[in-house]
Enzyme design. Sequence first.
Site, PDB file in Angstrom:
ATOM      1  N   GLY A  42     -28.335  65.258  21.933  1.00  0.00           N
ATOM      2  CA  GLY A  42     -29.189  65.318  23.228  1.00  0.00           C
ATOM      3  C   GLY A  42     -30.133  66.514  23.078  1.00  0.00           C
ATOM      4  O   GLY A  42     -30.405  66.793  21.809  1.00  0.00           O
ATOM      5  N   LEU A  43     -30.500  67.159  24.157  1.00  0.00           N
ATOM      6  CA  LEU A  43     -31.412  68.017  24.001  1.00  0.00           C
ATOM      7  C   LEU A  43     -32.772  67.786  23.192  1.00  0.00           C
ATOM      8  O   LEU A  43     -33.337  68.469  22.458  1.00  0.00           O
ATOM      9  CB  LEU A  43     -30.989  69.328  23.574  1.00  0.00           C
ATOM     10  CG  LEU A  43     -29.916  70.125  24.301  1.00  0.00           C
ATOM     11  CD1 LEU A  43     -29.368  71.291  23.544  1.00  0.00           C
ATOM     12  CD2 LEU A  43     -30.666  70.776  25.558  1.00  0.00           C
ATOM     13  N   CYS A  44     -33.181  66.723  23.251  1.00  0.00           N
ATOM     14  CA  CYS A  44     -34.416  66.295  22.651  1.00  0.00           C
ATOM     15  C   CYS A  44     -35.154  65.491  23.608  1.00  0.00           C
ATOM     16  O   CYS A  44     -35.796  64.398  23.219  1.00  0.00           O
ATOM     17  CB  CYS A  44     -34.369  65.372  21.211  1.00  0.00           C
ATOM     18  SG  CYS A  44     -33.013  64.139  21.641  1.00  0.00           S
ATOM     19  N   GLY A  45     -35.559  65.898  24.906  1.00  0.00           N
ATOM     20  CA  GLY A  45     -36.564  65.767  25.743  1.00  0.00           C
ATOM     21  C   GLY A  45     -36.273  64.051  26.242  1.00  0.00           C
ATOM     22  O   GLY A  45     -34.940  63.720  26.321  1.00  0.00           O
TER      23      GLY A  45
END
Lengths: 117, 290
Positions: free
Chosen positions: B88-91
């Site tokens: 994750g952590l990709c907008g």
Amino acid sequence: MAETTLLELVTPTRIMAQKAVQMVVAPGVEGLFGVLPRHAPLLAGLGRGIVEVHEDGKITDRIMIDGGLADVSGDSITIMAERAIDLGTADSAALKEAVAAANEAEADFLNAVVAEL
Amino acid sequence: MASLKDLKTRINSVKSTQKITAAMKMVAAAKLRRAQEAAESGRPYADRMRLVTSNLVARADVSSAPALLIGNGKSTTHLLVVISADRGLCGGFNGSITRQTRTELTRLQDEGKTVKLLMVGRKSADALRREYGKQFIDSIEGIQGTSVSFSDAASLGDTIRTGFEAGDYDVCTMIYNKFVNAITQEITLTQLIPAEMNVVDDSNASVNYEYEPEDDELLGSLLPRILSTQLYSALLESSAAELAARMTAMDNATRNAGDLIDRLTLVFNRTRQAAITNELIEIISGAEAV
């Protein structure tokens, strides 16, 4: 200088060879065939085998491929192969290491390359 | 009002978050360059493959063409191949893929079709598992990201082809994020089976090609390769897009953290000054009382 044909050998990851050569011998599924300049247009399936590159009357490169496709038209031959290894620079120890990490199909090909060296 | 100590703790925690996001941004940027190079070096192969196939298709006899090219005549069961990220952590990267998949699923089901899902990448699979878990035919992880290998794409292609030949589905569509540039990703739907071939009638078409083996047989062996190549380039594109999305998201996060730190520091300083003023007043009024 003698007439040449443009050889391009591409794999999914890179262009392995791109140069003007005198003759290319490719391992077609129905047998080896040589391609000289001004060869008739041909689309041929390739099997596992060695692509031999001839320059100045000598074999300068031997590249092992694991099946693919050759597109010969007028003044160029394009070989598309999923796997290809240059036998001139391949190192059998490194290949044997790679076999352990590879999946079945790839390991099979790498073993065949090692046997060829 | 929060005490000075609380504020200090808060500022420190935001600062460490900022350090992490800044580092992640840098890592993503470095990896993005590699992924972009990989995507670019994969292009010649894909382009040539497409050219050869469309040439061949243009001349092939459509009535006897392999099912991979023309389909099996039905369209009751659809397979969606969904390519998302493992991390994750990709907008909005995974979110938008998931949303698009949902839309597509609903649309097909409203048309009365059966839909099956092949999930590549953990994130969308997790998001859809609860609702549509029964429709998953497989969920694959770890084949995209920083190192995409062609043999993974090829075995994925084999899985899809085997299922198609066994009649598990009639139409196969792939949904993935296409890398446009570092700040834009474009959700793309590509139909894999029956193969979509934009047949170009270029000047070469007049050249009389020889085929070895016969053109039908050649086409039969070529189509699985085209499938693998399409999957491979989609995986490469998706990986590059993921890193680009992460880079942008982390850049924003770093900037937001900076703003937050500025605001908190202001509040901290005001509070400290208020405390000092308070103490002074107490001292002065104490001295006056004496």
